[in-house]
Design a protein around this motif. Structure first.
Motif, PDB file in Angstrom:
ATOM      1  N   CYS A 105       8.492  -3.671  -0.674  1.00 54.50           N
ATOM      2  CA  CYS A 105       7.412  -4.583  -0.289  1.00 54.50           C
ATOM      3  C   CYS A 105       7.854  -6.037  -0.399  1.00 54.50           C
ATOM      4  CB  CYS A 105       6.197  -4.307  -1.190  1.00 54.50           C
ATOM      5  SG  CYS A 105       4.855  -5.467  -0.951  1.00 54.50           S
ATOM      6  N   VAL A 106       8.460  -6.372  -1.526  1.00 53.77           N
ATOM      7  CA  VAL A 106       8.877  -7.754  -1.756  1.00 53.77           C
ATOM      8  C   VAL A 106       9.914  -8.185  -0.724  1.00 53.77           C
ATOM      9  CG1 VAL A 106      10.279  -9.088  -3.374  1.00 53.77           C
ATOM     10  CG2 VAL A 106       8.245  -7.897  -4.184  1.00 53.77           C
ATOM     11  N   SER A 107      10.818  -7.264  -0.365  1.00 56.69           N
ATOM     12  CA  SER A 107      11.840  -7.666   0.600  1.00 56.69           C
ATOM     13  C   SER A 107      11.228  -7.917   1.976  1.00 56.69           C
ATOM     14  CB  SER A 107      12.996  -6.659   0.668  1.00 56.69           C
ATOM     15  OG  SER A 107      12.502  -5.413   1.062  1.00 56.69           O
ATOM     16  N   GLU A 108      10.142  -7.219   2.306  1.00 55.76           N
ATOM     17  CA  GLU A 108       9.481  -7.502   3.593  1.00 55.76           C
ATOM     18  C   GLU A 108       8.619  -8.755   3.513  1.00 55.76           C
ATOM     19  OE1 GLU A 108       7.368  -4.480   5.682  1.00 55.76           O
ATOM     20  OE2 GLU A 108       9.239  -3.585   6.376  1.00 55.76           O
ATOM     21  N   VAL A 109       7.894  -8.882   2.404  1.00 55.02           N
ATOM     22  CA  VAL A 109       6.966 -10.018   2.283  1.00 55.02           C
ATOM     23  C   VAL A 109       7.727 -11.343   2.299  1.00 55.02           C
ATOM     24  CG1 VAL A 109       5.384 -11.177   0.681  1.00 55.02           C
ATOM     25  CG2 VAL A 109       5.113  -8.748   1.144  1.00 55.02           C
ATOM     26  N   PHE A 110       8.896 -11.349   1.636  1.00 55.72           N
ATOM     27  CA  PHE A 110       9.671 -12.592   1.599  1.00 55.72           C
ATOM     28  C   PHE A 110      10.819 -12.587   2.601  1.00 55.72           C
ATOM     29  CE2 PHE A 110       7.722 -12.568  -2.679  1.00 55.72           C
ATOM     30  CZ  PHE A 110       6.974 -13.723  -2.533  1.00 55.72           C
ATOM     31  N   VAL A 161       6.533 -11.345   6.691  1.00 59.61           N
ATOM     32  CA  VAL A 161       5.978 -10.267   7.505  1.00 59.61           C
ATOM     33  C   VAL A 161       4.509  -9.987   7.213  1.00 59.61           C
ATOM     34  CG1 VAL A 161       6.282  -7.885   8.240  1.00 59.61           C
ATOM     35  CG2 VAL A 161       8.264  -9.226   7.627  1.00 59.61           C
ATOM     36  N   ARG A 162       4.128 -10.012   5.951  1.00 55.04           N
ATOM     37  CA  ARG A 162       2.785  -9.512   5.610  1.00 55.04           C
ATOM     38  C   ARG A 162       1.982 -10.473   4.764  1.00 55.04           C
ATOM     39  NH1 ARG A 162       1.544  -6.578   9.419  1.00 55.04           N
ATOM     40  NH2 ARG A 162       3.595  -6.387  10.314  1.00 55.04           N
ATOM     41  N   ARG A 163       0.653 -10.433   4.943  1.00 59.86           N
ATOM     42  CA  ARG A 163      -0.230 -11.294   4.157  1.00 59.86           C
ATOM     43  C   ARG A 163      -0.877 -10.537   2.999  1.00 59.86           C
ATOM     44  NH1 ARG A 163      -4.487 -11.958   6.817  1.00 59.86           N
ATOM     45  NH2 ARG A 163      -3.848 -10.632   8.527  1.00 59.86           N
ATOM     46  N   SER A 164      -1.324  -9.322   3.286  1.00 59.26           N
ATOM     47  CA  SER A 164      -2.089  -8.618   2.260  1.00 59.26           C
ATOM     48  C   SER A 164      -1.610  -7.176   2.110  1.00 59.26           C
ATOM     49  CB  SER A 164      -3.578  -8.671   2.626  1.00 59.26           C
ATOM     50  OG  SER A 164      -4.344  -8.216   1.550  1.00 59.26           O
ATOM     51  N   PRO A 165      -0.445  -6.993   1.491  1.00 58.62           N
ATOM     52  CA  PRO A 165       0.126  -5.652   1.375  1.00 58.62           C
ATOM     53  C   PRO A 165      -0.369  -4.903   0.138  1.00 58.62           C
ATOM     54  CG  PRO A 165       1.675  -7.282   0.574  1.00 58.62           C
ATOM     55  CD  PRO A 165       0.427  -8.041   0.934  1.00 58.62           C
ATOM     56  N   VAL A 166      -0.372  -3.578   0.267  1.00 55.33           N
ATOM     57  CA  VAL A 166      -0.704  -2.723  -0.881  1.00 55.33           C
ATOM     58  C   VAL A 166       0.504  -1.851  -1.199  1.00 55.33           C
ATOM     59  CG1 VAL A 166      -2.093  -0.765  -1.673  1.00 55.33           C
ATOM     60  CG2 VAL A 166      -3.188  -2.612  -0.421  1.00 55.33           C
ATOM     61  N   CYS A 167       0.863  -1.822  -2.474  1.00 53.49           N
ATOM     62  CA  CYS A 167       1.893  -0.901  -2.956  1.00 53.49           C
ATOM     63  C   CYS A 167       1.209   0.252  -3.666  1.00 53.49           C
ATOM     64  CB  CYS A 167       2.802  -1.590  -3.974  1.00 53.49           C
ATOM     65  SG  CYS A 167       3.903  -2.800  -3.251  1.00 53.49           S
TER      66      CYS A 167
END
Ligand code: PLP
Length: 336
Positions: A262-267, A272-278
């Motif tokens: 998740c972190v690698s996509e978000v940053f 890439v994403r604003r409101s992700p859920v893990c």
């Protein structure tokens, strides 16, 4: 669900963590187990004295052992050397018989040998019933009817990506079916371990427990997810250890894989994403004597690599914070 505030240098993001450790035996597999047991009971009633056997990396076994114990039955768990000692002990506390497979199969994992033993046990003991988490449609159905809707309700309208670990693929398949039908714009990321072939890839040796498989998921087709991210066990362990050190929140190894993906996509660039859920499948309690323990990592030959990965995470300016009030009222395993 709790909010994890993630910083990466000067950039900030809020990631929602769905902590499945809040389930009765501490993992997402409580949901799968209820689905499997209900389905078996529908097919042919379970009763006191019934014996159910299953191949498990740990969590499903704990959940099944609890349910079988409640109905006066017995659970036989076929586990392997990657199954944490804590998980084996938990199954035995619920009266389960635990059989450990020690030989790695041709693909570098234990699954094929575990399944061979399950079939052998069923052949030798005709009264044994196999719940078959790898092929039973009750597995993904439990997540389509439970985890998916719950996740959407808790995440709210901004939800735009979910990150889910795969082994049998049941959790992801069920969540995906629900999301594709109700929120088709949400990006779905399958998170797998290096060395797993659950969603393709090359087979190899793995230390992570829970995530990954040495055969393809029978529940997942490529249309069920938008991307696959594979994470090494070293990086997953390091992520868990940094998260625990900075927030007090200890999670299982597959949650470290999910957070890393998740972190690698978000940053990533562009973000890439604003409101992700893990989806965090379990907590760290069952791993205190494995990857949270330096001597275990040393025995496995990865202590130096994990320490290096922790340094690299920090050197890149990645850091985590949670609202302690929010966390403390919901989970009972803060480490300090
Ligand atoms: C800790 C952990 N993470 C991830 C998974 C993957 O779940 P699934 O088998 O539904 O793909 C499991 C399943 O056992 C697990 O125990």
């Amino acid at each position: 669900m709790v909010t994890l505030h993630v910083s990466h240098g000067r950039r900030r993001a809020a990631v929602l963590l769905k902590l499945e450790s809040s389930n009765p035996t501490g993992s997402s597999k409580d949901r799968t187990a209820v689905g499997l047991v209900r389905q078996m009971h529908r097919e042919s009633p379970l009763h006191p004295g019934s014996v159910v056997v299953e191949s498990t990396s740990g969590n499903l076994g704990i959940a099944m052992a609890r349910l079988l114990d409640e109905i006066g039955g017995r659970f036989v768990a076929v586990v392997d050397l990657n199954t944490p000692a804590e998980s084996r002990a938990a199954m035995m506390r619920f009266g389960a018989e635990v059989v450990v497979v020690g030989d790695v199969d041709d693909s570098g994992g234990y699954l094929h040998n575990r399944l061979r033993l399950v079939r052998q046990l069923c052949a030798d003991n005709p009264e044994y019933r196999w719940s078959n988490q790898y092929g039973n449609p009750a597995n993904p159905l439990a997540h389509e009817l439970g985890t998916g809707p719950e996740l959407v309700e808790q995440a709210g309208r901004d939800l735009d990506a979910v990150y889910v670990a795969v082994s049998t693929g049941g959790t992801l398949a069920g969540i995906s079916r629900y999301l594709r039908a109700t929120r088709p714009q949400v990006r779905i990321v399958a998170v797998d371990a290096h060395g797993s072939v659950a969603v393709g890839g090359c087979a190899g040796r793995r230390l992570l427990s829970g995530i990954g498989a040495s055969r393809r998921s029978s529940f997942l087709t490529p249309s069920a997810y938008d991307a696959v991210v594979r994470v090494t066990d070293v990086r997953s362990f390091a992520m868990c250890r940094v998260l625990a050190a900075e927030t007090g929140l200890s999670v299982g190894g597959s949650s470290g894989s999910v957070l890393s993906a998740c972190v690698s996509e978000v940053f990533g660039r562009p973000p890439v994403r604003r409101s992700p859920v893990c989806l965090m499948p379990d907590g760290g309690d069952n791993y205190l004597t494995s990857f949270y323990d330096d001597s275990w990592l040393r025995i496995k030959g990865v202590l130096g690599a994990v320490r290096e990965a922790e340094r690299a995470i920090r050197a890149r300016g990645l850091s985590f914070a949670v609202d302690r009030a929010e966390l403390g009222s919901r989970v009972g395993y803060l480490r300090n």
